[in-house]
Design an enzyme around this catalytic site. Structure first.
Site, PDB file in Angstrom:
ATOM      1  N   ILE A  60       0.838  -1.193   0.000  1.00  0.00           N
ATOM      2  CA  ILE A  60       0.000   0.000   0.000  1.00  0.00           C
ATOM      3  C   ILE A  60       0.875   1.245   0.000  1.00  0.00           C
ATOM      4  O   ILE A  60       0.686   2.174  -0.772  1.00  0.00           O
ATOM      5  CB  ILE A  60      -0.954  -0.017   1.215  1.00  0.00           C
ATOM      6  CG1 ILE A  60      -2.003  -1.117   1.028  1.00  0.00           C
ATOM      7  CG2 ILE A  60      -1.622   1.355   1.380  1.00  0.00           C
ATOM      8  CD1 ILE A  60      -2.861  -1.346   2.233  1.00  0.00           C
ATOM      9  N   PHE A  61       1.906   1.225   0.853  1.00  0.00           N
ATOM     10  CA  PHE A  61       2.784   2.394   0.926  1.00  0.00           C
ATOM     11  C   PHE A  61       3.499   2.618  -0.394  1.00  0.00           C
ATOM     12  O   PHE A  61       3.630   3.735  -0.872  1.00  0.00           O
ATOM     13  CB  PHE A  61       3.803   2.220   2.044  1.00  0.00           C
ATOM     14  CG  PHE A  61       3.237   2.606   3.378  1.00  0.00           C
ATOM     15  CD1 PHE A  61       2.892   3.932   3.617  1.00  0.00           C
ATOM     16  CD2 PHE A  61       3.034   1.673   4.370  1.00  0.00           C
ATOM     17  CE1 PHE A  61       2.347   4.308   4.834  1.00  0.00           C
ATOM     18  CE2 PHE A  61       2.493   2.035   5.584  1.00  0.00           C
ATOM     19  CZ  PHE A  61       2.144   3.355   5.824  1.00  0.00           C
ATOM     20  N   HIS A  94     -15.504  18.871 -50.982  1.00  0.00           N
ATOM     21  CA  HIS A  94     -14.865  19.545 -49.857  1.00  0.00           C
ATOM     22  C   HIS A  94     -13.415  19.920 -50.220  1.00  0.00           C
ATOM     23  O   HIS A  94     -13.013  21.078 -50.112  1.00  0.00           O
ATOM     24  CB  HIS A  94     -14.894  18.633 -48.626  1.00  0.00           C
ATOM     25  CG  HIS A  94     -14.230  19.218 -47.421  1.00  0.00           C
ATOM     26  ND1 HIS A  94     -14.930  19.750 -46.368  1.00  0.00           N
ATOM     27  CD2 HIS A  94     -12.931  19.357 -47.105  1.00  0.00           C
ATOM     28  CE1 HIS A  94     -14.095  20.190 -45.457  1.00  0.00           C
ATOM     29  NE2 HIS A  94     -12.861  19.967 -45.875  1.00  0.00           N
ATOM     30  N   GLU A  95     -12.665  18.943 -50.697  1.00  0.00           N
ATOM     31  CA  GLU A  95     -11.257  19.203 -51.023  1.00  0.00           C
ATOM     32  C   GLU A  95     -11.143  20.144 -52.212  1.00  0.00           C
ATOM     33  O   GLU A  95     -10.295  21.039 -52.223  1.00  0.00           O
ATOM     34  CB  GLU A  95     -10.510  17.895 -51.290  1.00  0.00           C
ATOM     35  CG  GLU A  95     -10.444  16.931 -50.095  1.00  0.00           C
ATOM     36  CD  GLU A  95      -9.881  17.561 -48.828  1.00  0.00           C
ATOM     37  OE1 GLU A  95      -9.078  18.514 -48.938  1.00  0.00           O
ATOM     38  OE2 GLU A  95     -10.253  17.103 -47.730  1.00  0.00           O
TER      39      GLU A  95
HETATM   40 ZN    ZN Z   1     -11.048  20.471 -45.053  1.00  0.00          ZN
END
Ligand code: ZN
Ligand code: ADP
Length: 595
Positions: free
Chosen positions: A138-139, A424-425
């Site tokens: 634990i320690f 888009h491109e």
């Molecule tokens: Zn873009």
């Protein structure tokens, strides 16, 4: 790497912890069950035993010397029983007395067997041992276990020298005096010269800050000790400060040496007072300041620290005697990039068609680490493709892989998505084509790479040190060209523009808050200001910033749509070509505008 090690250690601790808990619970359960069983059948109390002896029903008693547990065989029963006698000596006397009275008891005293005693003792101690182990674990898991241990900062002899650092000539020159000082500190002391104790290296990750710090150590032939500021985050109270102390203890012991603190902003962030984590950091920072102030002239320890966010640093770090020298490690220029590419290609077989200069031109903005990565990727690509040597095409593919991500041939794309990506491109490409300050298109593709569904790559011209407001405004327009084309050509918009929008928003924010390019805000830096500092500029300064950012974006979006509408024929042409060929080159792109 450090973090990984730590994680692994944690994992091992957790595993052991779980196992120990399991074993302990099992033992406890068994012990409880056993106890009940014994009480029912196999065990008799001392009083019972005495009664039985009195009644003369005991046939045999077996004792082991030194043990209070005895085995009892009754005359009318098959099975032996166990009993605990309070005092063995008194019990023996009692049995002998009874024998004298006419009782027939066979009393056997067995000598102790070493093995039995040890295993019995061990077994009886087992729960205790397990519990102790549990506590230790634990320690350890809380990091407390480190307390007693001397913190072992990595110390290494490096064989990296300035030769391994490409470009950065002025910086190396400036650091040469540190090298000389580390080599012959006495000479400098005799002359009464003061050498900076601390040097801050400013620069983006991967620009070679660690590399140059190691090179100083290598040039001077002194050890290099390093630690990272981020190690202190999430650390146990007081531990940060104690680690810093131990780091410097060690440094003084092995001086002359270089101490390198990476990501110093993690401990040296401006103190604003407040949260617990912050005051912990303060302790660490204070310890660092104490250590740096506490050097005496005998100790030749040079502290180099690296950060990407100099504006975040506590001013106390920059006072004389501390980090009073600052060196900016810039992203390499074309010449620097070529030099870095050369260094990292030395151990690789290059084909005759390789032109590192061209690759250097194509990689404006790349850091040394990214360039090293490009060469490594090119070697992987060349191997995969079964080439004997790395050829130019492998290298170009590697540049793309590092910039836009890996080509995803296996991804199945619906025709609808393809069309969307194509418009888009094409939108990006068309819009930038008509913007004065934007770079020429190098390649447009609707083949997915990394996270992007497609990409538009631009040629990089000369490295520039300044970017004008017009250029930034037009950059916003180009970024929003993709979204504008989707909207106008397909009458719908998609999530495909999210990255463009993110980049555009960042640029617009920088324009207003960092570069003073908004008329309403003026040339004021609002970037690193805390809430209370902003109030100097009036209560609604943030509202004004918001409005200004939005205006910049809105204006750019409108302009992008205007450009698309003006050149719809070209948009259809480029998108059509993309759907047909998937990737179009600069020449193919330009051809569309020729007729
Ligand atoms: Zn873009
Ligand atoms: P930082 O400490 O600034 O984040 P590093 O020094 O860790 O960057 O650089 C990472 C790697 O990038 C280096 O190990 C080296 O391979 C490469 N690198 C960066 N800058 C250069 C350079 N100027 N010359 C040669 N290699 C470089």
């Amino acid at each position: 790497m450090k973090n990984n090690e730590k994680n692994n250690k944690d994992k091992i601790y957790y595993t052991i912890f779980t196992i120990v808990v399991l074993i302990t619970s099992i033992i406890i359960i068994f012990a409880l069950l056993n106890k009940n069983n014994n009480a029912d059948e196999n065990e008799m109390t001392y009083t019972e035993l005495i009664t039985k002896i009195d009644q003369n029903t005991v046939e045999k008693i077996e004792m082991t010397v030194g043990s209070s547990s005895v085995k009892v065989k009754l005359k009318n029963e098959e099975e032996e029983k166990k009993a605990i006698v309070p005092s063995t000596q008194a019990f023996i006397e009692l049995v002998q007395e009874k024998a004298l009275e006419g009782n027939t008891i066979d009393l056997k005293q067995k000598p102790v067997s070493a093995f039995v005693t040890i295993s019995e003792t061990l077994f009886s101690l087992l729960p205790t041992i397990l519990i102790v182990i549990l506590f230790i674990l634990i320690f350890k898991m809380q990091g407390l276990g480190d307390k007693g241990k001397v913190y072992d900062a990595e110390s290494e002899k490096t064989n990296i020298t300035f030769k391994d650092v490409a470009g950065l000539d002025e910086e190396k020159n400036e650091l040469l005096e540190i090298v000389n000082f580390l080599k012959e500190p006495k000479k400098f002391h005799q002359m009464g010269a003061k050498i900076p104790r601390g040097i801050l290296l400013y620069g983006k990750p991967g620009t070679g800050k660690t590399l140059i710090a190691k090179a100083i150590a290598g040039e001077a032939g002194v050890p290099f000790i390093s630690m990272s500021g981020s190690e202190f985050i999430e650390m146990f109270a007081g531990l940060g400060a104690s680690r810093v102390r131990k780091l410097f203890e060690k440094a003084k012991k092995i001086s002359p040496c270089i101490v390198f603190i990476d990501e110093i902003d993690a401990i040296g962030a401006r103190r604003t007072g407040g949260s617990g984590a912050e005051s912990e950091n303060n302790q660490t920072l204070n310890q660092l300041l104490v250590e740096m102030d506490g050097f005496n002239t005998e100790e030749t320890v040079i502290v180099l620290a690296a950060t990407n966010r100099p504006e975040m640093l506590d001013k106390a770090l920059l006072r004389p005697g501390r980090f009073d020298r600052q060196i900016t490690i810039a992203v390499p220029d074309a010449k620097g990039r070529e030099a870095i590419l050369k260094i990292h290609s030395e151990n690789k077989p290059l084909g005759d068609d390789i032109d590192l200069k061209e690759i250097a031109t194509d990689t404006a903005g790349f850091t040394g680490a990214e360039l090293a990565n490009v060469l490594n990727e090119s070697a992987i690509i060349a191997t995969t493709r079964g080439h004997e040597k790395i050829v130019m095409d492998d290298l170009e593919e590697a540049v793309k892989k590092v910039t836009v991500g890996l080509q995803k041939n296996s991804r199945v794309i619906s025709d609808k998505d393809k069309k969307l990506t194509a418009y888009h491109e094409a939108g990006h490409a068309i819009v930038s084509k008509y913007l004065e300050t934007q770079q020429d298109v190098k390649e447009v593709s609707i083949i997915p790479r990394g996270l992007a569904g497609g990409y538009t790559m631009y040629k990089t011209n000369e490295d520039k040190y300044y970017i004008s407001r017009t250029e930034m405004e037009e950059k916003l327009i180009a970024l929003l060209g993709g979204r504008a084309a989707e909207k106008i050509a397909l009458n719908d918009i998609s999530t495909g523009a999210s990255n463009d929008i993110e980049v555009a928003t960042e640029i617009a924010k920088d324009m207003v808050k960092k570069y003073g390019m908004s008329d309403k805000v003026g040339p004021i830096n609002l970037e690193t200001k805390e809430q209370y500092e902003l109030q100097v500029f009036g209560n609604n300064i943030e509202d004004i910033v918001g409005v200004e950012v939005k205006t910049l974006i809105d204006t750019a979006y409108i302009r992008a749509q205007e450009l698309i509408l003006e050149h719809m024929d070209k948009l259809h042409a480029v998108a059509g070509k993309l759907l047909e060929k998937e990737t179009i080159t600069a020449e193919e792109f330009e051809k569309i505008f020729d007729n």
